[in-house]
Design a protein around this motif. Structure first.
Motif, PDB file in Angstrom:
ATOM      1  N   MET A 143       0.821  -1.210   0.000  1.00  0.00           N
ATOM      2  CA  MET A 143       0.000   0.000   0.000  1.00  0.00           C
ATOM      3  C   MET A 143       0.858   1.264   0.000  1.00  0.00           C
ATOM      4  O   MET A 143       0.538   2.225  -0.716  1.00  0.00           O
ATOM      5  CB  MET A 143      -0.982   0.000   1.170  1.00  0.00           C
ATOM      6  N   SER A 144       1.978   1.274   0.740  1.00  0.00           N
ATOM      7  CA  SER A 144       2.801   2.488   0.735  1.00  0.00           C
ATOM      8  C   SER A 144       3.526   2.653  -0.594  1.00  0.00           C
ATOM      9  O   SER A 144       3.700   3.775  -1.086  1.00  0.00           O
ATOM     10  CB  SER A 144       3.790   2.490   1.905  1.00  0.00           C
ATOM     11  N   GLY A 145       3.924   1.532  -1.204  1.00  0.00           N
ATOM     12  CA  GLY A 145       4.516   1.627  -2.534  1.00  0.00           C
ATOM     13  C   GLY A 145       3.522   2.160  -3.543  1.00  0.00           C
ATOM     14  O   GLY A 145       3.859   2.988  -4.405  1.00  0.00           O
ATOM     15  N   CYS A 146       2.261   1.717  -3.419  1.00  0.00           N
ATOM     16  CA  CYS A 146       1.227   2.147  -4.368  1.00  0.00           C
ATOM     17  C   CYS A 146       0.840   3.601  -4.184  1.00  0.00           C
ATOM     18  O   CYS A 146       0.655   4.331  -5.165  1.00  0.00           O
ATOM     19  CB  CYS A 146       0.003   1.241  -4.243  1.00  0.00           C
ATOM     20  N   ALA A 183      -8.779   5.301   3.229  1.00  0.00           N
ATOM     21  CA  ALA A 183      -8.842   3.843   3.285  1.00  0.00           C
ATOM     22  C   ALA A 183      -7.965   3.196   2.225  1.00  0.00           C
ATOM     23  O   ALA A 183      -7.644   3.805   1.198  1.00  0.00           O
ATOM     24  CB  ALA A 183     -10.289   3.368   3.107  1.00  0.00           C
ATOM     25  N   VAL A 184      -7.589   1.962   2.513  1.00  0.00           N
ATOM     26  CA  VAL A 184      -6.913   1.096   1.553  1.00  0.00           C
ATOM     27  C   VAL A 184      -7.700  -0.203   1.509  1.00  0.00           C
ATOM     28  O   VAL A 184      -7.969  -0.806   2.555  1.00  0.00           O
ATOM     29  CB  VAL A 184      -5.455   0.798   1.961  1.00  0.00           C
ATOM     30  N   VAL A 185      -8.079  -0.617   0.313  1.00  0.00           N
ATOM     31  CA  VAL A 185      -8.764  -1.901   0.145  1.00  0.00           C
ATOM     32  C   VAL A 185      -7.773  -2.876  -0.453  1.00  0.00           C
ATOM     33  O   VAL A 185      -7.401  -2.781  -1.621  1.00  0.00           O
ATOM     34  CB  VAL A 185     -10.002  -1.781  -0.764  1.00  0.00           C
ATOM     35  N   MET A 186      -7.317  -3.813   0.378  1.00  0.00           N
ATOM     36  CA  MET A 186      -6.402  -4.852  -0.074  1.00  0.00           C
ATOM     37  C   MET A 186      -7.199  -5.956  -0.774  1.00  0.00           C
ATOM     38  O   MET A 186      -8.417  -6.036  -0.650  1.00  0.00           O
ATOM     39  CB  MET A 186      -5.643  -5.434   1.123  1.00  0.00           C
ATOM     40  N   LYS A 187      -6.492  -6.822  -1.486  1.00  0.00           N
ATOM     41  CA  LYS A 187      -7.105  -7.979  -2.140  1.00  0.00           C
ATOM     42  C   LYS A 187      -8.305  -7.562  -2.991  1.00  0.00           C
ATOM     43  O   LYS A 187      -9.374  -8.176  -2.947  1.00  0.00           O
ATOM     44  CB  LYS A 187      -7.519  -9.026  -1.090  1.00  0.00           C
ATOM     45  N   ALA A 188      -8.103  -6.509  -3.765  1.00  0.00           N
ATOM     46  CA  ALA A 188      -9.199  -5.995  -4.590  1.00  0.00           C
ATOM     47  C   ALA A 188      -9.493  -6.929  -5.764  1.00  0.00           C
ATOM     48  O   ALA A 188     -10.646  -7.302  -5.988  1.00  0.00           O
ATOM     49  CB  ALA A 188      -8.872  -4.591  -5.086  1.00  0.00           C
ATOM     50  N   VAL A 211      -4.807   0.763  -8.237  1.00  0.00           N
ATOM     51  CA  VAL A 211      -3.394   0.550  -8.564  1.00  0.00           C
ATOM     52  C   VAL A 211      -3.169  -0.946  -8.760  1.00  0.00           C
ATOM     53  O   VAL A 211      -3.479  -1.751  -7.889  1.00  0.00           O
ATOM     54  CB  VAL A 211      -2.458   1.075  -7.460  1.00  0.00           C
ATOM     55  N   GLU A 212      -2.628  -1.274  -9.909  1.00  0.00           N
ATOM     56  CA  GLU A 212      -2.354  -2.665 -10.275  1.00  0.00           C
ATOM     57  C   GLU A 212      -0.857  -2.851 -10.437  1.00  0.00           C
ATOM     58  O   GLU A 212      -0.194  -2.081 -11.118  1.00  0.00           O
ATOM     59  CB  GLU A 212      -3.078  -2.970 -11.586  1.00  0.00           C
ATOM     60  N   ARG A 213      -0.304  -3.841  -9.737  1.00  0.00           N
ATOM     61  CA  ARG A 213       1.128  -4.143  -9.793  1.00  0.00           C
ATOM     62  C   ARG A 213       1.974  -2.887  -9.531  1.00  0.00           C
ATOM     63  O   ARG A 213       2.911  -2.576 -10.284  1.00  0.00           O
ATOM     64  CB  ARG A 213       1.490  -4.786 -11.130  1.00  0.00           C
ATOM     65  N   GLY A 214       1.635  -2.191  -8.465  1.00  0.00           N
ATOM     66  CA  GLY A 214       2.338  -0.961  -8.129  1.00  0.00           C
ATOM     67  C   GLY A 214       3.834  -1.169  -7.929  1.00  0.00           C
ATOM     68  O   GLY A 214       4.256  -2.129  -7.293  1.00  0.00           O
ATOM     69  N   THR A 215       4.641  -0.287  -8.468  1.00  0.00           N
ATOM     70  CA  THR A 215       6.115  -0.239  -8.462  1.00  0.00           C
ATOM     71  C   THR A 215       6.738  -1.270  -9.397  1.00  0.00           C
ATOM     72  O   THR A 215       7.959  -1.335  -9.518  1.00  0.00           O
ATOM     73  CB  THR A 215       6.749  -0.402  -7.057  1.00  0.00           C
ATOM     74  N   MET A 216       5.934  -2.103 -10.061  1.00  0.00           N
ATOM     75  CA  MET A 216       6.454  -3.097 -10.993  1.00  0.00           C
ATOM     76  C   MET A 216       6.434  -2.537 -12.412  1.00  0.00           C
ATOM     77  O   MET A 216       5.747  -1.541 -12.688  1.00  0.00           O
ATOM     78  CB  MET A 216       5.625  -4.381 -10.921  1.00  0.00           C
ATOM     79  N   PRO A 233      -5.853  -8.289 -11.244  1.00  0.00           N
ATOM     80  CA  PRO A 233      -5.023  -9.403 -10.808  1.00  0.00           C
ATOM     81  C   PRO A 233      -4.897  -9.431  -9.289  1.00  0.00           C
ATOM     82  O   PRO A 233      -5.384  -8.537  -8.590  1.00  0.00           O
ATOM     83  CB  PRO A 233      -3.674  -9.101 -11.466  1.00  0.00           C
ATOM     84  N   TYR A 234      -4.213 -10.436  -8.789  1.00  0.00           N
ATOM     85  CA  TYR A 234      -3.994 -10.547  -7.339  1.00  0.00           C
ATOM     86  C   TYR A 234      -3.287  -9.311  -6.802  1.00  0.00           C
ATOM     87  O   TYR A 234      -3.644  -8.795  -5.748  1.00  0.00           O
ATOM     88  CB  TYR A 234      -3.162 -11.805  -7.042  1.00  0.00           C
ATOM     89  N   PHE A 235      -2.285  -8.830  -7.526  1.00  0.00           N
ATOM     90  CA  PHE A 235      -1.525  -7.676  -7.061  1.00  0.00           C
ATOM     91  C   PHE A 235      -2.212  -6.374  -7.475  1.00  0.00           C
ATOM     92  O   PHE A 235      -1.742  -5.632  -8.337  1.00  0.00           O
ATOM     93  CB  PHE A 235      -0.085  -7.727  -7.593  1.00  0.00           C
ATOM     94  N   SER A 236      -3.339  -6.114  -6.860  1.00  0.00           N
ATOM     95  CA  SER A 236      -4.053  -4.863  -7.106  1.00  0.00           C
ATOM     96  C   SER A 236      -4.731  -4.435  -5.816  1.00  0.00           C
ATOM     97  O   SER A 236      -5.111  -5.275  -4.987  1.00  0.00           O
ATOM     98  CB  SER A 236      -5.083  -5.014  -8.228  1.00  0.00           C
ATOM     99  N   LEU A 237      -4.866  -3.138  -5.644  1.00  0.00           N
ATOM    100  CA  LEU A 237      -5.553  -2.596  -4.479  1.00  0.00           C
ATOM    101  C   LEU A 237      -6.202  -1.274  -4.850  1.00  0.00           C
ATOM    102  O   LEU A 237      -5.980  -0.737  -5.931  1.00  0.00           O
ATOM    103  CB  LEU A 237      -4.591  -2.454  -3.290  1.00  0.00           C
TER     104      LEU A 237
END
Length: 247
Positions: A143-146, A183-188, A211-216, A233-237
């Motif tokens: 979340m902080s990276g995103c 707020a941050v919604v994980m596992k979106a 944000v999808e695949r943040g910092t990638m 994808p899995y790596f999204s929030l």
């Protein structure tokens, strides 16, 4: 690092950050450069995101211990098989790690983000930390990276930040989102349609950032209201920054 004959090794839970290898800490890099065993979780047949992050950055002589999940998103969390089979998986993974520790070898367990924030490492920690020396190396969270990549100031002054999981039911999500300043919604990911609906009910869809695949390298950052579909994808929030205001 343990190197005394007859002495058990040390268990390291190493946070490797959200995806960009340069966001790994100096301490994580040092431990990975010295550890004789590097363990990592992965989906069957894949290397795993944490392993990808550290490519070329750990001891080349280290043993790589792959811990393959029996499933990832194929079985819903609410399915009775989920808890039973995942518990058995973590029990077996702990036995494999313990066998190396009993040999006096340190084991560095990779974890994307931070090991104790939605990290698989914590389930090994639960099983092994009482029996072996254990150290957790914190990492930059997803979340902080995103929010850094989105350029989204999340909290100001006395604002309250709420972190929720997209796997919650819609009513629960809407209630918590409505009561939070940010707020941050994980596992979106697969829950994006439900998350979008809950944000609309909470009156905060206009502030939401997907944000999808943040910092990638494949990163996507877009206002959720502008995203034309509910695929993720899995790596999204989803980030809901605090309302902008002057001091």
């Amino acid at each position: 690092m343990s190197d005394v004959a007859g002495e058990s090794g040390t268990l390291y839970g190493v946070g490797v950050g959200p995806g960009d290898p340069e966001l790994m800490t100096l301490k994580a890099a040092r431990i990975l450069g010295e550890a004789p065993v590097v363990a990592f979780f992965s989906k069957r047949g894949r290397s795993g995101n944490a392993r990808r992050i550290v490519e070329g950055r750990f001891n080349p002589a280290a043993e790589e211990l792959r811990l393959e999940y029996p499933f990832t998103v194929e079985v819903p969390v609410g399915d009775p098989r989920y808890r039973t089979e995942m518990a058995a998986f973590y029990d077996d993974a702990a036995r494999q790690v313990a066998a190396r520790l009993d040999q006096g070898r340190d084991v560095a367990v990779l974890c994307e983000g931070d090991p104790l924030f939605y990290g698989s490492y914590m389930y090994l920690h639960d099983r092994l930390a009482g029996r072996y020396a254990a150290e957790v190396v914190p990492g930059i969270t997803a979340m902080s990276g995103c929010w850094a990549r989105a350029g989204a100031p999340m909290t100001r002054g006395d604002d309250m930040l709420c972190v929720v999981s997209g796997t919650m039911d819609e009513d629960g999500l809407a209630e918590r989102l409505a009561g939070a300043d940010a707020a941050v919604v994980m596992k979106a990911g697969r829950n994006l349609a439900k998350v979008r609906s809950a944000l609309a009910r909470a009156g905060k869809l206009d502030r939401a950032v997907y944000v999808e695949r943040g910092t990638m390298p494949e990163e996507t950052v877009v206002r959720l209201a502008d995203k034309p579909d509910d695929d993720g994808p899995y790596f999204s929030l989803v980030l809901v920054p605090t309302e902008r205001r002057t001091v």
